[in-house]
Every structure is written in C-alpha cells, then in structure tokens.
Design an enzyme around this catalytic site. Structure first.
Site, PDB file in Angstrom:
ATOM      1  N   LYS A 281     -14.009  22.938  21.130  1.00 35.28           N
ATOM      2  CA  LYS A 281     -12.594  23.259  20.974  1.00 35.28           C
ATOM      3  C   LYS A 281     -11.764  22.461  21.971  1.00 35.28           C
ATOM      4  O   LYS A 281     -12.269  22.091  23.034  1.00 35.28           O
ATOM      5  CB  LYS A 281     -12.383  24.750  21.269  1.00 35.28           C
ATOM      6  CG  LYS A 281     -12.904  25.699  20.207  1.00 35.28           C
ATOM      7  CD  LYS A 281     -12.625  27.146  20.603  1.00 35.28           C
ATOM      8  CE  LYS A 281     -13.148  28.128  19.579  1.00 35.28           C
ATOM      9  NZ  LYS A 281     -12.438  28.086  18.288  1.00 35.28           N
ATOM     10  N   ARG A 355     -19.869  33.515  11.715  1.00 37.29           N
ATOM     11  CA  ARG A 355     -20.547  33.828  10.450  1.00 37.29           C
ATOM     12  C   ARG A 355     -22.045  33.583  10.558  1.00 37.29           C
ATOM     13  O   ARG A 355     -22.828  34.220   9.862  1.00 37.29           O
ATOM     14  CB  ARG A 355     -19.896  33.027   9.311  1.00 37.29           C
ATOM     15  CG  ARG A 355     -20.005  31.542   9.451  1.00 37.29           C
ATOM     16  CD  ARG A 355     -18.995  30.800   8.570  1.00 37.29           C
ATOM     17  NE  ARG A 355     -17.653  30.784   9.148  1.00 37.29           N
ATOM     18  CZ  ARG A 355     -16.599  30.216   8.581  1.00 37.29           C
ATOM     19  NH1 ARG A 355     -16.697  29.626   7.395  1.00 37.29           N
ATOM     20  NH2 ARG A 355     -15.423  30.251   9.172  1.00 37.29           N
TER      21      ARG A 355
HETATM   22  N1  BES Z   1     -13.582  32.650  17.328  1.00 35.58           N
HETATM   23  C1  BES Z   1     -13.025  31.674  16.466  1.00 35.58           C
HETATM   24  C2  BES Z   1     -11.836  32.187  15.662  1.00 35.58           C
HETATM   25  C3  BES Z   1     -10.575  32.416  16.437  1.00 35.58           C
HETATM   26  C4  BES Z   1      -9.804  31.346  16.834  1.00 35.58           C
HETATM   27  C5  BES Z   1     -10.127  33.686  16.650  1.00 35.58           C
HETATM   28  C6  BES Z   1      -8.610  31.566  17.492  1.00 35.58           C
HETATM   29  C7  BES Z   1      -8.930  33.911  17.300  1.00 35.58           C
HETATM   30  C8  BES Z   1      -8.163  32.854  17.721  1.00 35.58           C
HETATM   31  C9  BES Z   1     -14.084  31.208  15.468  1.00 35.58           C
HETATM   32  O1  BES Z   1     -15.376  31.186  15.927  1.00 35.58           O
HETATM   33  C10 BES Z   1     -13.722  29.836  15.066  1.00 35.58           C
HETATM   34  O2  BES Z   1     -13.761  28.977  15.911  1.00 35.58           O
HETATM   35  N2  BES Z   1     -13.386  29.649  13.806  1.00 35.58           N
HETATM   36  C11 BES Z   1     -13.022  28.371  13.310  1.00 35.58           C
HETATM   37  C12 BES Z   1     -13.646  28.224  11.958  1.00 35.58           C
HETATM   38  C13 BES Z   1     -13.543  26.848  11.404  1.00 35.58           C
HETATM   39  C14 BES Z   1     -14.399  25.882  12.223  1.00 35.58           C
HETATM   40  C15 BES Z   1     -13.993  26.856   9.974  1.00 35.58           C
HETATM   41  C16 BES Z   1     -11.500  28.320  13.211  1.00 35.58           C
HETATM   42  O3  BES Z   1     -10.887  29.331  12.897  1.00 35.58           O
HETATM   43  O4  BES Z   1     -10.947  27.268  13.504  1.00 35.58           O
HETATM   44 MN    MN Z   2     -15.855  29.350  16.882  1.00 37.37          MN
END
Ligand code: BES
Ligand code: MN
Ligand code: ZN
Length: 498
Positions: A281, A355
């Site tokens: 990230k 997931r």
């Molecule tokens: N934990 C995050 C989702 C999240 C992001 C929750 C910001 C709250 C605030 C999750 O693991 C994630 O990174 N999801 C990705 C999925 C994507 C790679 C398909 C996302 O939401 O960008």
């Molecule tokens: Mn994630």
C-alpha cells in the site's frame, strides 16, 4: 459504571448533576406537542422563569447536540446540563441517540462523575421507553470508554463517569442488557485501538483465552500453523507467511442451548496489520490498517456480550488472525493457492488478503453445522466509497437473513445496508489459471469480494458484513467504534427471542 432507574421525583435526586433536554419550540404555540419536558417546566417555575429567559436570550442552546452547563440555579443543589434537541418535529431516533452521546460526552469531560439523566421517556419520540433507556445507557457507556493501554490519563484529567440514574418508566432489565452490550463494545474498541506491534495474531489468541477465563460456558480452541497445515488451510497460511508473527485460527464456543441445537457462527477478519504485502500500500494513512482486525474484534465483542447475556443459544466465534507483510517468503501476485475447500485461487493482488484468510475460516466453520454464519470484515476500500461511515454493507443470497440483519441494525441504530450478490458479478472472478482470482477489478469491488466469499459457503445460511467504513473513525474522534457489536448482539438477542 453503574446504571439505575430513578423512580422518585427528579428533584429528589441527591447526586451532583441533572441532565435535561431543551427543545426548540415554536413561540406562541400552546399545543402540548410543542412543549418542553415537564421537568424543564418545573425547574423553570422554581427558578422564577430563569430557564425560559436564558433560553430566550440564547445562553441556553436548543440546537441539536449542543450542551450548556448551568451552575447555582435558584432553588437547585445540582448543576444542570441542558442538551439541545432541536425541533420536536425533527426529533427522530437517530437524533435521540446523538443528543444522548452529546450529553454523555459533556458529562465525561466535566468533573462530575454521576448524574440523573432525564433525556429518556421523551414524549417527542415514538420509540418505546425501553428502547430509549437502552440506547441512552449505551451512549453513556460509549462516552466513558478511554484508551489507556499505552498512554495513561494526565493527573488532572476528567474522571470517568461512575453512576448514571435514569428518570424512566422502562424495565430495568434494559440496563443489564446495556451493560453486557457495552462490555462487548469496549472489548472490540480496545482491541481495535491497540497498536499492531502489541496486538498481533498471538496476542489476539491469548486475549481471547483471557476473556474466556471468566466464563465457564466458553471453550477456546486455537489452531497453530501445524494444525492449519494439516487441514490444508493454505489461503490463510499464505497471508500469514510474510510475517514474523505466525497466523492463528481462533475459535470460541459457547453453549447456552441444548447440545444438538445448531450454533450461530460469527467469523471475523483478524488482519492485525495490513501493509498490502508484496502489492504494498502507499504510505499515507497506512497506520489505519491496524484496524484491519476490527472484524475479529467485533465478533469477539458480540460473542462475549451474548455470553454475559446468557442467551439460550449455541454460539461460536471464529477469528482468522494473520499479519499481511512483504517478505522474502511472502505470497506474491501470480501465485496459485489451493484453499482448504480444494478450490484454487490465483492471487492477483496480495492486498486482497482478507478474503484469503476468510475463505479458509468459512470452510472450517462449516464443520460446526451452523444455523447461520455471519462473517464480519474490513474487507474493501470500495465499501467506504459506496456507503461512507454510516452503514456497514450486508450481502447474502438468503433474503430472510438479510431482513434479520437489517432489522437488528435498525433497532440497535448500528445500521447496515444491502448490496446485491447477483450471479452476474461472479464472472469478474474468472481466470484461466485457477478456479477464481482474488480480485474482480474496479467495478463493484465490495460485491466481487462478497462473491469470492460466497464460493466458500455454498449451501450455508450465510451473510457477509463489510465494515470498512463503520469500524473506526478518522480525524478528530480517531479510534475504533466497536461497530457492529451492537448490531450483532441485537441479531443474536432477536434469534434467542424468536
Ligand atoms: N483492509 C483493506 C480494505 C480497507 C481499505 C478497509 C481501506 C478500510 C479502508 C483490504 O485488505 C484491502 O486492501 N482491499 C483492497 C482490495 C483490492 C486489492 C481488490 C482494496 O480495497 O483496495
Ligand atoms: Mn489488504
Ligand atoms: Zn485488509
């Protein structure tokens, strides 16, 4: 904090603070639907019209959520906390909750530790006295929460609230319920707020054991890496492998009903820190990913609230705990992983790790032969885009289960909103190289995440809650909210009552 019902006249209260509502009224209207509370009128008379004058001059605000302290009002021992409630015609359940929290926060920030709360039994609300009492008590509990694990309060910090009496005709059983639910919310907020160097997968397992220590009806099971390898939980293990702290599957079982009664199973995403892994990230706001275990925190909170309530149900709580880190051994984009179910997953983004851990936890949970499974996860940023911070998303192919969860959210004011799980979305997960890929592209990111999970719950009564927007607050009130503990506990209470 102690809660009680004050049955005598409010003026007989001997504590040091009295909390009362102030509505914004239409002038020159004698209609009883357009009046201040009886207590306000009584205190106004006793003070020779001082309250009315201060309201008229604007020194007391009737603006929704604004609070005014009055000291040494004629004829009064106590200080008064007046809480602006806005116009009676606009006084909804949500506004009621808001003014209760405003009052509780003002009390918490003051040097008073006890109060008589006369906000309940509002005539301007159609909700029952019982409902008003439970919500009000929970808001006081909410305002009283203070994170102290790594920062002690200053010597001159305002003291915690110790006792609130409510001027209410409701059933005092509501207060016991509020204490149990408030305890569950505190469990969840505390875990959510803990930093990721302290709250890692092993800490979560140990903490769950400690919480269970006080409860003889609760059994704890913790699966370590070896145990998970033996069960081929390769998706969960893949996420955990990049971290120096190993993953765990944590399961708690409460028996409140006959041994053969099918359990309600809550499954929580427990990513104690989500860097994104190799698909790392960006740096900005990454610290917020300590909250990525709020699904786990809230299923634990709701579970222990239900245990405290001694609900006549069998309930299990399953937490998939792992830390998502980049590392030489970390899983990578392009990997194909065989999950516990036997289904293969092509990893296109290691940041879609929630997931991955949940699919194995869901497969494992089916051994418990659940009456229903609800998983709870901070799963997608797309959910924050879709619903913001005011609702969790609920997805399920079982409309009756959705109806139950929507209703529990509405009555607890910890609301969720449905997104569709139509089969049309499933093809976004197709890939040549595996049974599915772990991301579905930009369109409907929350739904395709739900679609992914649905493939591991076939034939089950299952619903998914995406709490990415609801689990914590950003900015000024930074911190875990404890949502959706209230929703989940209400849902379980409703199941016990039906
Ligand atoms: N934990 C995050 C989702 C999240 C992001 C929750 C910001 C709250 C605030 C999750 O693991 C994630 O990174 N999801 C990705 C999925 C994507 C790679 C398909 C996302 O939401 O960008
Ligand atoms: Mn994630
Ligand atoms: Zn995550």
């Amino acid at each position: 904090m102690k809660f009680s019902i004050h049955q005598q006249a409010a003026t007989d209260y001997t504590g040091d603070c009295l909390i009362l509502p102030v509505y914004r009224l239409q002038t020159d209207d004698s209609d009883s639907a357009n009046q201040q509370s009886a207590l306000f009128q009584q205190l106004d008379q006793a003070s020779n019209g001082t309250l009315g004058r201060l309201l008229h001059s604007g020194d007391i605000s009737s603006k929704t959520g604004q609070t005014t302290w009055l000291y040494s009002l004629a004829g009064m021992q106590q200080k008064l906390l007046l809480v602006g409630c806005g116009k009676p015609a606009d006084f909804t359940a949500v506004v009621f909750r808001r003014i209760c929290l405003a009052a509780a926060t003002a009390l918490r920030e003051s040097h008073s530790t006890q109060a008589l709360c006369a906000l309940t039994d509002s005539a301007h609300l159609s909700a029952s006295a019982d409902w008003q009492l439970r919500i009000a008590a929970l808001e006081f509990s909410h305002a009283n929460y203070h994170y102290t694990h790594t920062k002690k309060p200053a010597d001159d910090a305002a003291p915690a609230i110790t006792a609130v009496a409510f001027a209410s005709l409701a059933d005092s059983a509501q207060l016991d319920q509020a204490l149990a639910i408030g305890y569950g919310v505190d469990v969840a907020r505390n875990l959510g707020d803990l930093p990721p160097n302290i709250c890692h997968p092993l800490f979560l397992a140990e903490h769950a054991r400690q919480l269970a220590d006080d409860c003889s009806a609760v059994e704890v099971e913790v699966l370590d890496v070896e145990a998970m390898q033996a069960l081929h939980m390769n998706a969960l293990l893949a996420v955990g492998v990049g971290s120096h702290v190993p993953p765990r599957l944590i399961a708690l079982h409460y028996r409140g009903a006959a041994a053969e009664a099918q359990p309600y199973v809550l499954v929580g995403k427990g990513i104690t820190f989500d860097t994104g892994g190799i698909s790392i990230k960006p740096g900005a706001n990454m610290e917020q990913m300590k909250y990525d275990m709020c699904g786990a925190a809230t299923v634990l909170g709701a579970f222990f609230a239900a245990v405290k309530l001694q609900l006549p149900l069998n309930i299990s709580c399953v937490v998939a705990a792992a830390e998502n880190m980049p590392d030489g051994r970390a899983y990578r984009p392009g990997d194909v992983i065989t999950s516990m179910s036997g289904k293969t997953i092509e990893v296109l983004n290691t940041d879609a790790e929630g997931r991955m851990v949940l699919c194995d936890a869901l497969t494992w949970s089916q051994r418990l032969q659940p009456a229903a499974i609800v998983d709870v996860a901070t799963l997608t940023g797309a959910c924050v885009v879709a619903l913001g911070h005011h609702a969790s998303a609920v997805m399920s192919k079982h409309d009756d289960l959705v109806t139950e969860l929507l209703a529990a959210g509405q009555s607890s004011l910890d609301r969720c909103w449905q997104l569709p799980l139509w089969d049309e979305y499933q093809k976004q997960l197709d890939t040549k190289f595996a049974d599915m890929k772990n991301v579905g592209g930009m369109p409907a990111g929350s739904i395709t995440a739900g679609c992914f999970l649905s493939r591991f719950t076939e034939g089950q009564r299952w619903a998914h809650l995406d709490i990415a927007g609801a689990a914590w607050e950003w900015g000024k009130n930074d911190g875990a909210t404890g949502r959706p503990v209230r929703l989940l506990t209400q849902w379980l209470m409703d199941r016990a009552a039906s």
